[in-house]
Write an enzyme that holds these catalytic residues in place. Structure first.
Site, PDB file in Angstrom:
ATOM      1  N   TYR A  82       0.508  -1.044  15.463  1.00  0.00           N
ATOM      2  CA  TYR A  82      -0.422  -0.522  16.461  1.00  0.00           C
ATOM      3  C   TYR A  82       0.280  -0.052  17.733  1.00  0.00           C
ATOM      4  O   TYR A  82      -0.299   0.677  18.536  1.00  0.00           O
ATOM      5  CB  TYR A  82      -1.457  -1.585  16.836  1.00  0.00           C
ATOM      6  CG  TYR A  82      -2.452  -1.915  15.737  1.00  0.00           C
ATOM      7  CD1 TYR A  82      -2.532  -1.152  14.584  1.00  0.00           C
ATOM      8  CD2 TYR A  82      -3.308  -2.994  15.857  1.00  0.00           C
ATOM      9  CE1 TYR A  82      -3.428  -1.451  13.579  1.00  0.00           C
ATOM     10  CE2 TYR A  82      -4.224  -3.306  14.857  1.00  0.00           C
ATOM     11  CZ  TYR A  82      -4.268  -2.532  13.715  1.00  0.00           C
ATOM     12  OH  TYR A  82      -5.164  -2.836  12.725  1.00  0.00           O
ATOM     13  N   LYS A 140       4.497  -8.705   3.894  1.00  0.00           N
ATOM     14  CA  LYS A 140       4.749  -7.929   2.678  1.00  0.00           C
ATOM     15  C   LYS A 140       6.254  -7.748   2.513  1.00  0.00           C
ATOM     16  O   LYS A 140       6.784  -6.626   2.514  1.00  0.00           O
ATOM     17  CB  LYS A 140       4.033  -6.577   2.743  1.00  0.00           C
ATOM     18  CG  LYS A 140       2.531  -6.652   2.530  1.00  0.00           C
ATOM     19  CD  LYS A 140       2.173  -6.981   1.076  1.00  0.00           C
ATOM     20  CE  LYS A 140       2.442  -5.802   0.164  1.00  0.00           C
ATOM     21  NZ  LYS A 140       2.090  -6.122  -1.250  1.00  0.00           N
ATOM     22  N   ASP A 181      -1.501  -9.272   0.685  1.00  0.00           N
ATOM     23  CA  ASP A 181      -2.554  -8.876  -0.246  1.00  0.00           C
ATOM     24  C   ASP A 181      -2.977 -10.048  -1.134  1.00  0.00           C
ATOM     25  O   ASP A 181      -4.165 -10.242  -1.408  1.00  0.00           O
ATOM     26  CB  ASP A 181      -2.130  -7.670  -1.085  1.00  0.00           C
ATOM     27  CG  ASP A 181      -0.773  -7.845  -1.758  1.00  0.00           C
ATOM     28  OD1 ASP A 181      -0.037  -8.798  -1.413  1.00  0.00           O
ATOM     29  OD2 ASP A 181      -0.428  -7.020  -2.629  1.00  0.00           O
ATOM     30  N   ASP A 210      -5.370  -8.304  11.651  1.00  0.00           N
ATOM     31  CA  ASP A 210      -6.624  -7.610  11.917  1.00  0.00           C
ATOM     32  C   ASP A 210      -7.509  -7.639  10.670  1.00  0.00           C
ATOM     33  O   ASP A 210      -8.710  -7.962  10.733  1.00  0.00           O
ATOM     34  CB  ASP A 210      -6.316  -6.165  12.322  1.00  0.00           C
ATOM     35  CG  ASP A 210      -7.495  -5.470  12.975  1.00  0.00           C
ATOM     36  OD1 ASP A 210      -8.579  -6.076  13.077  1.00  0.00           O
ATOM     37  OD2 ASP A 210      -7.338  -4.303  13.377  1.00  0.00           O
ATOM     38  N   ASP A 239     -10.840 -10.571   9.918  1.00  0.00           N
ATOM     39  CA  ASP A 239     -12.205 -10.094   9.683  1.00  0.00           C
ATOM     40  C   ASP A 239     -12.712 -10.544   8.318  1.00  0.00           C
ATOM     41  O   ASP A 239     -13.890 -10.876   8.157  1.00  0.00           O
ATOM     42  CB  ASP A 239     -12.263  -8.566   9.790  1.00  0.00           C
ATOM     43  CG  ASP A 239     -12.475  -8.094  11.219  1.00  0.00           C
ATOM     44  OD1 ASP A 239     -12.391  -8.942  12.130  1.00  0.00           O
ATOM     45  OD2 ASP A 239     -12.717  -6.907  11.427  1.00  0.00           O
TER      46      ASP A 239
END
Length: 367
Positions: A142, A192, A224, A248, A252
């Protein structure tokens, strides 16, 4: 002795409505528990843009830097969708996080017993769930450079750069280990490393930090796979630490395990100030919900619980934070529900104000 300072930024949409209920709780602590705060209020997001032409005025930023803690409601709304990216309401929030260097975002996902049926997962999977996701907040994809949209040949190319320094990983890892020491001493780091060099460095640094915390059981998981495991059996986790992008997404996902975004608080913590308190911003996970603004339907619990996190992490009032959390739990156990929590037959929703008043009554009953 001066009172600790608290800067309130209600923001946009339902932000001012839910913050009004938090102000009742703050006033209750001053009147009933001799725990007073020097409270001030300012603008952020769309409200700040309307007043100053910027989503965060420099004076407000300076006040946030000086405050012992900042409590924010929500930012954004369709009114501001056409604004240039640089002055969208969300840029005010991002500036607060970046300039206060709030590198550790704490996102609890707790499923209250009274709301276990509201999750999209089976009750036995989520009942009693209590996990904490620690998300790195000021670096990663980001914020990495280069970024932007460029012309390459006959087409446009969007570029974002995933970038982490060793020190950035080290400090958020330490925050997660310290938190794990206060909980069940179990930490899962997610990245990852199988396809990303930044993930390889992340795993190496977290493993190095772990040597200083031998009492914490550290595990590693690809992000994942972590998402899959959160939906399969989330109670296997206690504390999860991960980077900005994956945090992020995963936070959620974890939020919806509990049944409603309207229930979930968050804390964003930085380095300690001169008084020993960490720089801190507390906010509910939910957005500004413009579709219900001004209708008395907003759930104030996430914002109230954000203040509970402030009591615990900024003001060393862990017992009072627990008192407030138990008051919320008691209200829910009695069957009170705002509109976002409806689903039980015959239950009538209470308003934002009524839910806030019910929490105050539960606090009174706790004395």
């Amino acid at each position: 002795m001066t009172n600790p300072s608290l800067l309130i930024l209600p923001g946009d949409g339902i932000g001012p409505e839910v913050m009004a209920e938090v102000r009742k709780v703050i006033d209750w602590y001053g009147a009933r528990r001799d725990l007073a705060f020097d409270v001030s209020e300012d603008l952020v997001g769309g409200a700040a843009y309307d007043a100053h032409g910027t989503p965060l005025h420099d004076d407000t930023m300076a006040r946030a830097q000086e405050a012992d803690a900042v409590l924010l409601g929500a930012v954004g709304g369709p009114k501001y969708d056409a604004l240039d990216f640089s002055v969208k309401p969300e840029r005010g929030l991002l500036r607060l996080r970046k300039e206060m260097d709030l590198f550790a975002n704490l996102r609890p996902a707790q499923c209250f017993d009274a709301l276990a049926d509201f999750s999209s997962l089976k009750k036995d999977v989520v009942a009693g769930l209590d996990i904490m996701i620690v998300r790195e907040l000021t670096s990663g994809v980001y914020f990495g450079e280069p970024r932007g949209i460029i012309e390459e040949g006959n087409e446009r190319v969007g570029i974002n750069t995933q970038r982490y320094t060793e020190s950035e990983i080290d400090r958020v890892a330490r925050s997660a280990f310290e938190l794990a020491m206060r909980r069940d001493r179990k930490l899962c780091s997610m990245e990852k490393a199988n396809v990303m060099e930044s993930g390889v460095l992340w795993r190496e640094v977290v493993t190095e930090v772990a040597r200083e915390y031998p009492d914490v059981a550290l595990s590693h998981m690809y992000a994942d796979a972590g998402a899959m495991q959160l939906t399969r059996w989330p109670k296997q986790f206690d504390v999860i630490v991960t980077d900005n992008l994956f945090g992020d997404l995963l936070s959620d996902l974890a939020a919806m395990l509990t049944g409603s975004l309207g229930m979930l608080p968050s804390a964003s913590l930085g380095a300690p100030m001169a008084n020993g308190r960490p720089k801190a911003l507390y906010e509910p996970v939910h957005g500004s919900a413009p579709d219900i603004t001004g209708q008395g339907k907003a759930n104030p619990i996430a914002c109230i619980l954000s203040f509970a996190m402030a009591l615990r992490y900024s003001f060393d009032q862990g017992d009072e934070a627990t008192r407030l959390e138990k008051a919320v739990e008691a209200v829910l156990a009695k069957g009170l529900r705002t509109a976002d929590l409806l689903g039980e037959e015959g239950v009538q929703p209470v308003s934002t104000t009524e839910m806030g008043d019910a929490v105050i009554s539960a606090l009174d009953a706790s004395l």
